[in-house]
Design a protein around this motif. Structure first.
Motif, PDB file in Angstrom:
ATOM      1  N   SER A  21      50.017  37.653  38.903  1.00 19.79           N
ATOM      2  CA  SER A  21      49.843  37.389  40.326  1.00 19.79           C
ATOM      3  C   SER A  21      51.136  36.854  40.901  1.00 19.79           C
ATOM      4  N   HIS A  86      44.757  35.935  39.023  1.00 19.18           N
ATOM      5  CA  HIS A  86      45.151  35.040  40.100  1.00 19.18           C
ATOM      6  C   HIS A  86      44.455  33.715  39.852  1.00 19.18           C
ATOM      7  N   TYR A 349      46.107  38.722  45.419  1.00 18.87           N
ATOM      8  CA  TYR A 349      46.420  39.361  44.146  1.00 18.87           C
ATOM      9  C   TYR A 349      46.705  40.826  44.430  1.00 18.87           C
ATOM     10  N   HIS A 351      47.162  44.367  42.887  1.00 19.13           N
ATOM     11  CA  HIS A 351      46.906  45.099  41.655  1.00 19.13           C
ATOM     12  C   HIS A 351      47.780  46.334  41.554  1.00 19.13           C
TER      13      HIS A 351
END
Length: 403
Positions: A21, A86, A349, A351
């Motif tokens: 994160s 996260h 966060y 991805h």
């Protein structure tokens, strides 16, 4: 300040494959390691005063760390590895063979992990459509709708023939065939007027419905070459929790009056993805004259899950027309204020997709957005292909101030 989690250190190490994160990346720069980055539910707490609604959950707060610790131990017992994505939400899960039916105990573990961490990411290699659907059925859903092929997102076409719960989505797909979907259908799997070309778009799936889906999921078949197709998540529980007390009290009783975005494609958002910039009154009027229902019943802006003590924002920024009792201008300003403060770099966060990643998240407790193509122009002409699922639900949403 970052505190040490109660979970075993070997379960808290950052993934070496790009799942760090922003906060963890920043932490490394100052010498803080995964041992000091807690999973959601650790003992780190804020000392600020809380809204009366949230202050009533002291017993739940005290039990959160214990529950997370128990879940970590339970996962270890079943040979499952958890890695935080996260500090507020999300875990990468390894050690499960999802190509075979899971035991009742493993199914229960996944359900508990989803409840606690909100976002589960599996990186376990190729999963055939049948395995994807089987895993999804471990999570809350309307079984009748699923069995009868009634999908709230039926407008997403094409769908995998053997498992039509899986909608096939993508960009610039050049494959001749994919899981029974033919070439011509694959060329049409992207909706026109992509709002992510120029901005973010913070939203929940089906948030304008009386019963939004509890579970959303994506299975990445082919991420964009060179990256840039990240999906970004933020917790709406944390978003509400971090608001000042005056704003919490102001928004608790509010209800959103939404408009169906599917009836007026081509809208424009601000770069942050928190509010619409276009004036769409004319389009709404045209839709109304055609007899199209464009205004679903109002929904509460702040909800509380019966199985969870924390209030959460329920919102899709592109669909909120105004709050009941407020004009559009004041409503847009308030929405912008609420979303902006909770979607900064430390709150999100991001991805980074890899082939066969399977992400399943709590749709009523997280908002998400694609990354703007404007910021990643090199991905615009690259192929991207994934399966998208909204699991229909019968579970009602409860206003936080009444729950």
């Amino acid at each position: 300040m970052l505190y040490r989690s109660r979970l075993p250190v070997d379960m808290l190490r950052a993934s070496p494959c790009g799942f760090c994160s922003p906060r963890l990346a920043s932490a490394r720069k100052v010498g803080i390691t995964a041992e000091t980055l807690p999973l959601k539910g650790s003992t780190a707490r804020s000392s600020r005063q809380r809204c009366p609604v949230t202050s009533n959950r002291s017993s739940a707060q005290q039990g959160t760390a214990t529950a997370a610790s128990r879940l970590g131990e339970k996962a270890q017992h079943y040979g499952v590895s958890l890695k935080p994505l996260h500090q507020d939400f999300g875990v990468l899960i390894e050690g499960l063979n999802l190509t075979k039916p899971l035991s009742t105990e493993h199914q229960q573990l996944l359900h508990e992990l989803w409840r606690e961490h909100l976002l589960l990411v599996f990186r376990a290699g190729y999963l055939d459509p049948g395995s994807q659907e089987r895993v999804l059925r471990y999570f809350p859903h309307d079984a009748d709708a699923l069995n009868e092929g009634r999908f709230g997102n039926a407008y997403f076409q094409p769908r995998v023939p053997s498992n039509p719960v899986l909608a096939v989505r993508g960009h610039n797909v050049t494959l001749k065939e994919h899981e029974g979907v033919k070439e011509e259908a694959l060329k049409k799997c992207q909706l026109g007027g992509n709002p992510f070309d120029e901005s973010r778009l913070w939203h929940m799936d089906m948030s304008d419905l009386p019963t939004p889906c509890e579970v959303s999921a994506m299975y990445m078949v082919h991420p964009a070459e060179d990256g840039g197709d990240d999906t970004i998540f933020a917790s709406t529980e944390k978003l509400f929790e971090d608001l000042d007390e005056a704003t919490k009290k102001q928004i608790l009783p509010l209800r959103t009056v939404n408009r169906k975005a599917s009836e007026f494609q081509g809208f424009h958002m601000n770069w942050e993805g928190t509010r619409r910039l276009d004036e769409f009154e004319e389009r709404l009027q045209q839709a109304t004259e055609k007899g199209i229902v464009i205004e679903p019943p109002p929904n509460p802006f702040v909800i509380k899950d019966p199985d969870n003590a924390k209030p959460a924002i329920l919102v899709s920024a592109q669909r909120v027309y105004h709050f009941e009792g407020m004009n559009r201008s004041d409503s847009v300003a308030l929405l912008d204020k609420v979303l902006t403060h909770g979607t900064g770099d430390s709150d999100i966060y991001k991805h980074k997709w890899q082939p066969n990643d399977f992400a399943i998240w709590a749709n009523r407790r997280l908002i998400h957005t694609a990354s703007p193509a404007k910021g990643f122009s090199h991905t615009k002409d690259k192929m991207r292909l994934y399966h998208l699922v909204f699991l229909d639900s019968k579970k009602p949403i409860l206003p936080a101030h009444e729950a």
